[in-house]
Design a protein around this motif. Structure first.
Motif, PDB file in Angstrom:
ATOM      1  N   ILE A  18     -25.369  12.847  14.497  1.00  0.00           N
ATOM      2  CA  ILE A  18     -24.142  12.852  13.680  1.00  0.00           C
ATOM      3  C   ILE A  18     -23.918  11.477  13.055  1.00  0.00           C
ATOM      4  O   ILE A  18     -23.571  11.363  11.879  1.00  0.00           O
ATOM      5  N   LYS A  19     -24.142  10.423  13.837  1.00  0.00           N
ATOM      6  CA  LYS A  19     -23.981   9.057  13.330  1.00  0.00           C
ATOM      7  C   LYS A  19     -24.936   8.776  12.180  1.00  0.00           C
ATOM      8  O   LYS A  19     -24.569   8.197  11.157  1.00  0.00           O
ATOM      9  N   GLU A  20     -26.199   9.218  12.340  1.00  0.00           N
ATOM     10  CA  GLU A  20     -27.203   9.008  11.293  1.00  0.00           C
ATOM     11  C   GLU A  20     -26.834   9.776  10.020  1.00  0.00           C
ATOM     12  O   GLU A  20     -27.021   9.273   8.905  1.00  0.00           O
ATOM     13  N   ILE A  21     -26.320  10.990  10.202  1.00  0.00           N
ATOM     14  CA  ILE A  21     -25.916  11.799   9.041  1.00  0.00           C
ATOM     15  C   ILE A  21     -24.759  11.125   8.304  1.00  0.00           C
ATOM     16  O   ILE A  21     -24.744  11.058   7.064  1.00  0.00           O
ATOM     17  N   ILE A  22     -23.803  10.600   9.069  1.00  0.00           N
ATOM     18  CA  ILE A  22     -22.657   9.923   8.454  1.00  0.00           C
ATOM     19  C   ILE A  22     -23.117   8.686   7.682  1.00  0.00           C
ATOM     20  O   ILE A  22     -22.706   8.470   6.538  1.00  0.00           O
ATOM     21  N   ILE A  23     -23.991   7.885   8.307  1.00  0.00           N
ATOM     22  CA  ILE A  23     -24.507   6.675   7.641  1.00  0.00           C
ATOM     23  C   ILE A  23     -25.271   7.052   6.379  1.00  0.00           C
ATOM     24  O   ILE A  23     -25.095   6.438   5.313  1.00  0.00           O
ATOM     25  N   TRP A  24     -26.106   8.081   6.482  1.00  0.00           N
ATOM     26  CA  TRP A  24     -26.910   8.535   5.338  1.00  0.00           C
ATOM     27  C   TRP A  24     -26.003   9.007   4.203  1.00  0.00           C
ATOM     28  O   TRP A  24     -26.227   8.686   3.035  1.00  0.00           O
ATOM     29  N   THR A  25     -24.940   9.750   4.550  1.00  0.00           N
ATOM     30  CA  THR A  25     -23.998  10.250   3.545  1.00  0.00           C
ATOM     31  C   THR A  25     -23.259   9.105   2.864  1.00  0.00           C
ATOM     32  O   THR A  25     -23.106   9.087   1.634  1.00  0.00           O
ATOM     33  N   VAL A  26     -22.818   8.139   3.658  1.00  0.00           N
ATOM     34  CA  VAL A  26     -22.114   6.977   3.104  1.00  0.00           C
ATOM     35  C   VAL A  26     -23.027   6.191   2.159  1.00  0.00           C
ATOM     36  O   VAL A  26     -22.601   5.741   1.085  1.00  0.00           O
ATOM     37  N   GLU A  27     -24.292   6.031   2.541  1.00  0.00           N
ATOM     38  CA  GLU A  27     -25.244   5.295   1.691  1.00  0.00           C
ATOM     39  C   GLU A  27     -25.451   6.009   0.355  1.00  0.00           C
ATOM     40  O   GLU A  27     -25.505   5.372  -0.700  1.00  0.00           O
ATOM     41  N   ILE A  28     -25.568   7.344   0.407  1.00  0.00           N
ATOM     42  CA  ILE A  28     -25.747   8.111  -0.836  1.00  0.00           C
ATOM     43  C   ILE A  28     -24.529   7.960  -1.740  1.00  0.00           C
ATOM     44  O   ILE A  28     -24.661   7.722  -2.956  1.00  0.00           O
ATOM     45  N   ILE A  29     -23.343   8.077  -1.148  1.00  0.00           N
ATOM     46  CA  ILE A  29     -22.110   7.924  -1.929  1.00  0.00           C
ATOM     47  C   ILE A  29     -22.028   6.527  -2.529  1.00  0.00           C
ATOM     48  O   ILE A  29     -21.662   6.351  -3.706  1.00  0.00           O
ATOM     49  N   ALA A  30     -22.422   5.510  -1.743  1.00  0.00           N
ATOM     50  CA  ALA A  30     -22.387   4.127  -2.231  1.00  0.00           C
ATOM     51  C   ALA A  30     -23.340   3.931  -3.410  1.00  0.00           C
ATOM     52  O   ALA A  30     -22.994   3.271  -4.397  1.00  0.00           O
ATOM     53  N   VAL A  31     -24.532   4.520  -3.322  1.00  0.00           N
ATOM     54  CA  VAL A  31     -25.512   4.410  -4.416  1.00  0.00           C
ATOM     55  C   VAL A  31     -24.984   5.091  -5.678  1.00  0.00           C
ATOM     56  O   VAL A  31     -25.104   4.557  -6.785  1.00  0.00           O
ATOM     57  N   ILE A  32     -24.388   6.267  -5.511  1.00  0.00           N
ATOM     58  CA  ILE A  32     -23.840   6.999  -6.661  1.00  0.00           C
ATOM     59  C   ILE A  32     -22.713   6.196  -7.309  1.00  0.00           C
ATOM     60  O   ILE A  32     -22.647   6.063  -8.538  1.00  0.00           O
ATOM     61  N   LEU A  33     -21.827   5.639  -6.491  1.00  0.00           N
ATOM     62  CA  LEU A  33     -20.711   4.846  -7.013  1.00  0.00           C
ATOM     63  C   LEU A  33     -21.217   3.583  -7.706  1.00  0.00           C
ATOM     64  O   LEU A  33     -20.694   3.193  -8.754  1.00  0.00           O
ATOM     65  N   LEU A  34     -22.244   2.951  -7.124  1.00  0.00           N
ATOM     66  CA  LEU A  34     -22.812   1.749  -7.738  1.00  0.00           C
ATOM     67  C   LEU A  34     -23.446   2.074  -9.085  1.00  0.00           C
ATOM     68  O   LEU A  34     -23.253   1.346 -10.070  1.00  0.00           O
ATOM     69  N   ALA A  35     -24.191   3.188  -9.139  1.00  0.00           N
ATOM     70  CA  ALA A  35     -24.818   3.602 -10.400  1.00  0.00           C
ATOM     71  C   ALA A  35     -23.752   3.896 -11.445  1.00  0.00           C
ATOM     72  O   ALA A  35     -23.892   3.505 -12.612  1.00  0.00           O
ATOM     73  N   TYR A  36     -22.685   4.567 -11.034  1.00  0.00           N
ATOM     74  CA  TYR A  36     -21.589   4.869 -11.967  1.00  0.00           C
ATOM     75  C   TYR A  36     -20.966   3.574 -12.476  1.00  0.00           C
ATOM     76  O   TYR A  36     -20.701   3.432 -13.675  1.00  0.00           O
ATOM     77  N   PHE A  37     -20.723   2.640 -11.577  1.00  0.00           N
ATOM     78  CA  PHE A  37     -20.122   1.361 -11.961  1.00  0.00           C
ATOM     79  C   PHE A  37     -21.013   0.612 -12.952  1.00  0.00           C
ATOM     80  O   PHE A  37     -20.538   0.079 -13.962  1.00  0.00           O
ATOM     81  N   LEU A  38     -22.323   0.576 -12.671  1.00  0.00           N
ATOM     82  CA  LEU A  38     -23.251  -0.147 -13.541  1.00  0.00           C
ATOM     83  C   LEU A  38     -23.256   0.430 -14.953  1.00  0.00           C
ATOM     84  O   LEU A  38     -23.221  -0.299 -15.940  1.00  0.00           O
TER      85      LEU A  38
END
Length: 205
Positions: A18-38
């Motif tokens: 569950i912890k790994e899934i949460i970390i993986w999900t947060v990383e994906i969201i962070a990448v998407i938000l960073l790409a949107y910001f850029l």
């Protein structure tokens, strides 16, 4: 008292997964938000669609726009900017070089650009201007207005003509930053090579 070690290990494994899934999900969201910001606020890719900036930029050149450039500083003379004028029907970006700054008076006389009655010293190799257009008479720029020209001075629709006119700050998308192929920084393209007096004399000899 019996202790269920297998059950305890299973709980630990589930928590780890569950912890790994949460970390993986947060990383994906962070990448998407960073790409949107850029794309939205930092950089954008565009294509040169006309000959108006030759020989600095060629039609078809791919550029990276620095959209953050003017969030922290003001546009400067000779910056190559990308802009899209409000209310205009066309969907493409215009790419021109800033010549006149807010508060200045621009005029074109005998093929030469004058700022406040003084001829400017061009930083890029350009031709003498055959058609001064609106700038045959003095044009005084208002606050947040910029007078722009294409480097291909005799084949460019720019601030000399009513369909472009002066560019207002709010219409500027950003600064033309990088030409992708062949790679180079836009501000390093097509510079005037200053020649010393000694070099000029040697050339004459």
């Amino acid at each position: 008292m019996n202790y269920n070690f297998d059950s305890d290990e299973a709980v630990k494994k589930r928590k780890k997964i569950i912890k790994e899934i949460i970390i993986w999900t947060v990383e994906i969201i962070a990448v998407i938000l960073l790409a949107y910001f850029l794309v939205k606020y930092a950089v954008e890719k565009t294509t040169v669609v006309s000959e108006s900036m030759e020989t600095t930029l060629q039609e078809g050149d791919k550029l990276i726009i620095n959209k953050l450039a003017y969030r922290f500083s003001k546009p400067e003379r000779f910056d190559v900017i990308v802009f899209k004028q409000s209310g205009r029907e066309h969907s493409y970006y215009n790419i021109k070089r800033i010549i006149g700054l807010p508060g200045e008076t621009v005029q074109i006389k005998d093929g030469v650009v004058y700022i406040n009655d003084e001829p400017i010293k061009e930083k890029s190799v350009v031709e003498a201007i055959n058609n001064p257009g609106l700038a045959s008479e003095p044009i005084t720029l208002e606050d947040k207005e910029y007078f722009v020209l294409g480097d291909n001075r005799n084949l460019s629709e720019d601030s000399r003509f009513a369909n472009i006119g002066n560019v207002v700050f709010d219409d500027i998308i950003g600064k033309a930053w990088i030409r992708l192929k062949p790679f180079n920084f836009v501000n390093e393209l097509n510079p005037v090579i200053e020649t010393s007096e000694e070099t000029k004399e040697e050339t004459k000899e």
